[in-house]
Design an enzyme around this catalytic site. Structure first.
Site, mmCIF file in Angstrom:
data_model
loop_
_atom_site.group_PDB
_atom_site.id
_atom_site.type_symbol
_atom_site.label_atom_id
_atom_site.label_comp_id
_atom_site.label_asym_id
_atom_site.label_seq_id
_atom_site.Cartn_x
_atom_site.Cartn_y
_atom_site.Cartn_z
ATOM 1 N N CYS A 27 0.797 -1.215 0.000
ATOM 2 C CA CYS A 27 0.000 0.000 0.000
ATOM 3 C C CYS A 27 0.838 1.279 0.000
ATOM 4 O O CYS A 27 2.002 1.269 0.365
ATOM 5 C CB CYS A 27 -0.868 0.062 1.249
ATOM 6 S SG CYS A 27 -1.983 -1.325 1.382
ATOM 7 N N GLY A 54 0.550 0.213 -5.061
ATOM 8 C CA GLY A 54 -0.710 -0.525 -5.007
ATOM 9 C C GLY A 54 -1.590 -0.180 -6.183
ATOM 10 O O GLY A 54 -1.816 1.004 -6.446
ATOM 11 N N ASN A 128 -0.428 1.115 5.645
ATOM 12 C CA ASN A 128 0.579 0.381 4.892
ATOM 13 C C ASN A 128 1.332 -0.482 5.890
ATOM 14 O O ASN A 128 1.897 0.046 6.846
ATOM 15 C CB ASN A 128 1.532 1.363 4.197
ATOM 16 C CG ASN A 128 2.683 0.679 3.467
ATOM 17 O OD1 ASN A 128 3.749 1.254 3.330
ATOM 18 N ND2 ASN A 128 2.473 -0.531 2.996
ATOM 19 N N GLY A 129 1.332 -1.788 5.664
ATOM 20 C CA GLY A 129 2.013 -2.695 6.576
ATOM 21 C C GLY A 129 1.123 -3.876 6.896
ATOM 22 O O GLY A 129 0.138 -4.132 6.189
ATOM 23 N N TYR A 271 13.947 -2.171 -3.923
ATOM 24 C CA TYR A 271 12.971 -2.398 -4.969
ATOM 25 C C TYR A 271 11.688 -1.584 -4.876
ATOM 26 O O TYR A 271 11.237 -1.012 -5.856
ATOM 27 C CB TYR A 271 12.619 -3.893 -5.021
ATOM 28 C CG TYR A 271 11.516 -4.236 -5.991
ATOM 29 C CD1 TYR A 271 11.673 -4.055 -7.363
ATOM 30 C CD2 TYR A 271 10.296 -4.726 -5.549
ATOM 31 C CE1 TYR A 271 10.657 -4.358 -8.255
ATOM 32 C CE2 TYR A 271 9.275 -5.033 -6.433
ATOM 33 C CZ TYR A 271 9.468 -4.845 -7.786
ATOM 34 O OH TYR A 271 8.467 -5.133 -8.661
ATOM 35 N N CYS A 477 15.020 -4.401 8.890
ATOM 36 C CA CYS A 477 14.357 -5.694 8.772
ATOM 37 C C CYS A 477 15.038 -6.416 7.624
ATOM 38 O O CYS A 477 15.136 -5.891 6.512
ATOM 39 C CB CYS A 477 12.865 -5.536 8.460
ATOM 40 S SG CYS A 477 12.095 -7.171 8.255
ATOM 41 N N CYS A 480 13.299 -11.515 5.263
ATOM 42 C CA CYS A 480 13.138 -12.374 4.085
ATOM 43 C C CYS A 480 14.471 -12.898 3.556
ATOM 44 O O CYS A 480 14.480 -13.834 2.757
ATOM 45 C CB CYS A 480 12.370 -11.624 2.996
ATOM 46 S SG CYS A 480 13.092 -10.031 2.579
HETATM 47 S S1 SF4 Z 1 10.716 -9.386 5.488
HETATM 48 FE FE1 SF4 Z 1 11.802 -8.446 3.736
HETATM 49 S S2 SF4 Z 1 10.231 -7.434 2.493
HETATM 50 FE FE2 SF4 Z 1 9.322 -7.896 4.507
HETATM 51 S S3 SF4 Z 1 9.620 -6.034 5.707
HETATM 52 FE FE3 SF4 Z 1 11.341 -7.350 6.148
HETATM 53 S S4 SF4 Z 1 12.922 -6.764 4.646
HETATM 54 FE FE4 SF4 Z 1 10.977 -5.901 3.950
#
Ligand code: SF4
Length: 513
Positions: A27, A54, A128-129, A271, A477, A480
């Site tokens: 979003c 989005g 968003n989130g 990205y 974060c 992934c």
């Molecule tokens: S898991 Fe990956 S895509 Fe999701 S918030 Fe964390 S860094 Fe971003």
């Protein structure tokens, strides 16, 4: 990006969709408060600027001092509003939203801004989130008599906030809700004619403040502020509540929650965000070029030509090629006798292939990349090429691209990726893919290289990302790409201690706790 979405006949649409789509941002949010001008049009322009975040639905909620006005439609911003819709959105303050659904289903009931009227006024919410404890709060609120109209987490936030507003002032009510919700959220909220912005205590998704000639704007990305001829003031701080003055004269800031570490999504830089946006004081385009330079230093390979995968690989490839012309792959200064590395647009994108197209058979699906990208034979034939992209998700597109380049006469095809391998799903609002679908979840880099048919494959290591973004790994974060998350997620590893509120024990958190 290992991307490109396809839509197929009913029987195999899910399969093809899954096989060909890349990570998708969920979003984009915006909010404005203006001195003496209708908010609807600036909101509409901002949503255009955030359309990449989005494409499923778009909406605006405004308030004219007496009542709320709302227009929310499925589809792209350009299709969701006509002139009379914008004219009908009266008031100098408002919020907007563009949405790509992951949780909460693909239907109009989950489109946003979510709006609700309750005893002490009206609320509008753009989110968003993704909350990771929405189900717990929903069931607690349902037990207390709240009726929900969607299964999205935004409605959970709206109900919790509405309930808190019955007992507390605005700032305390927001604090109480923040104490209870856990996960990723960048919110613009309207309480009657007041626009608020809230960012989760770890600042997972971006949110920034801009100043206009006659007011203030909050947006997911600074590109939206540029669109309105505004100036970026700063990012909304993690754990901060920003309250815009309804007359557009300024804003108040309340640091409601402080945490030692942030958890900014590194993928925004890689990205999701527009290259012309500034996030964490860094232009996204420059961050991507620097990542490309790092990619050369880490895993450069000497080839005749460097090609970006349009559009997402372009900034990486330009940094990579620039660095390749300064040093050899061994890191030594490049001498005149060693020639230059050509940077060329060797893959042309068909901009008129939208997010969906009909692909009824497997054979047809194989043409998906061909429809989107066409190689320029004269740039490729008889040469060794390196293609640069930002990530590989399922590997489908990369495999097709490598084969496309070989068909066009490339002697060698090397693949370089400006991010680490994606090994785990995202729980914070990005439509990434399931663990089973991720090509890197259970394969080594040489195995992936073989799978996509490349001569060599190189990724950026996690440390290089933190280094280029000038942030500690503990402030990003990286869930992934590491499988360790900054939020407390059932069945997954945490990368730090998470202070999680206890839900449903009868104790309610208070703003002045
Ligand atoms: S898991 Fe990956 S895509 Fe999701 S918030 Fe964390 S860094 Fe971003």
């Amino acid at each position: 990006m290992d991307a490109g979405s396809a839509h197929t006949s009913e029987s195999d649409s899910a399969e093809t969709q899954a096989a060909l789509s890349g990570p998708t941002e969920k979003c984009g949010v915006v909010g404005v408060a203006l001195e003496d001008r209708a908010a609807a049009r600036p909101l509409y322009y901002s949503l255009y600027a955030l359309q990449h975040r989005g494409q499923e639905s778009a909406g605006i909620v405004t308030h004219d001092g007496f009542q709320q006005h709302s227009h929310v439609e499925m589809g792209l911003v350009g299709d969701a509003f006509d002139e009379s819709d914008i004219e009908g959105l009266a008031g100098h303050t408002g919020i907007g939203h563009v949405r790509y659904p992951t949780s909460g289903g693909v239907n109009a009931c989950c489109a946003q801004p979510f709006s609700v009227s309750f005893k002490s006024g009206s609320l509008g919410l753009s989110h968003n989130g993704n909350l990771v404890n929405a189900d717990e709060i929903r069931s607690e609120l349902a037990d207390l008599g709240h009726a929900f109209t969607s299964d999205g987490d935004t409605e959970v936030i709206a109900h919790d906030l509405a309930r808190n507003l019955l007992e507390a002032d605005l700032v305390r009510a927001v604090k109480r809700t923040m104490d209870r919700i856990h996960g990723s959220y960048a919110l613009t909220i309207m309480h009657d004619e007041t626009v608020l912005a809230v960012r989760d205590p770890q600042g997972n998704r971006p949110l920034c403040i801009g100043e206009l000639e006659d007011g203030y704007v909050i947006a997911s990305e600074s590109a939206a502020i540029d669109t309105l001829d505004g100036d970026l003031v700063r990012d909304v701080r993690p754990g901060e509540l920003v309250v815009l003055e309804p007359d557009g004269s300024g804003f108040e800031s309340y640091q409601l929650i402080e945490q030692d570490n942030t958890a900014h999504c590194f993928f925004e830089h890689v990205y999701f965000a527009r290259p012309d946006s500034i996030i964490d004081n860094k232009l996204v385009y420059e961050a991507r070029r620097d990542l490309g330079r790092k990619l050369w230093a880490e895993s450069g390979v000497e080839t005749d030509v460097v090609l970006p995968v349009p559009d997402s690989g372009r900034a990486f490839a330009s940094g990579y090629a620039e660095a390749a012309n300064e040093t050899t792959a061994d890191g030594a200064p490049r001498g005149d006798d060693e020639g230059t590395v050509e940077f060329a647009e060797g893959l042309m994108k068909n901009r008129y292939v939208g997010r969906t197209f009909i692909m009824p058979t497997q054979g047809e699906r194989e043409r998906a990349v061909r429809l989107k990208l066409n190689p320029i034979k004269s740039t490729i034939e008889g040469r060794s090429v390196t293609i640069i992209d930002d990530s590989i998700v399922r590997g489908t597109t990369s495999r097709q691209l490598v084969s496309l380049l070989r068909d066009a006469g490339a002697e060698e095809v090397h693949v370089r990726i400006g991010a680490p391998p994606i090994v785990s799903p995202c729980y914070m609002g990005i439509d990434m893919a399931s663990r089973e679908e991720l090509i890197a979840a259970d394969r080594s880099i040489p195995e992936i290289c073989e799978e996509i048919g490349a001569d060599s494959l190189g990724y950026l290591p996690v440390d290089a990302i933190a280094d280029v973004l000038d942030q500690s790994k503990l402030d990003l974060c990286l869930g992934c790409v590491t499988g360790e998350y900054p939020y407390d997620i059932d069945g997954e590893e945490a990368d730090r201690d998470v202070q999680r509120p206890v839900i449903g024990d009868g104790e309610r958190a208070h703003a002045d706790d």
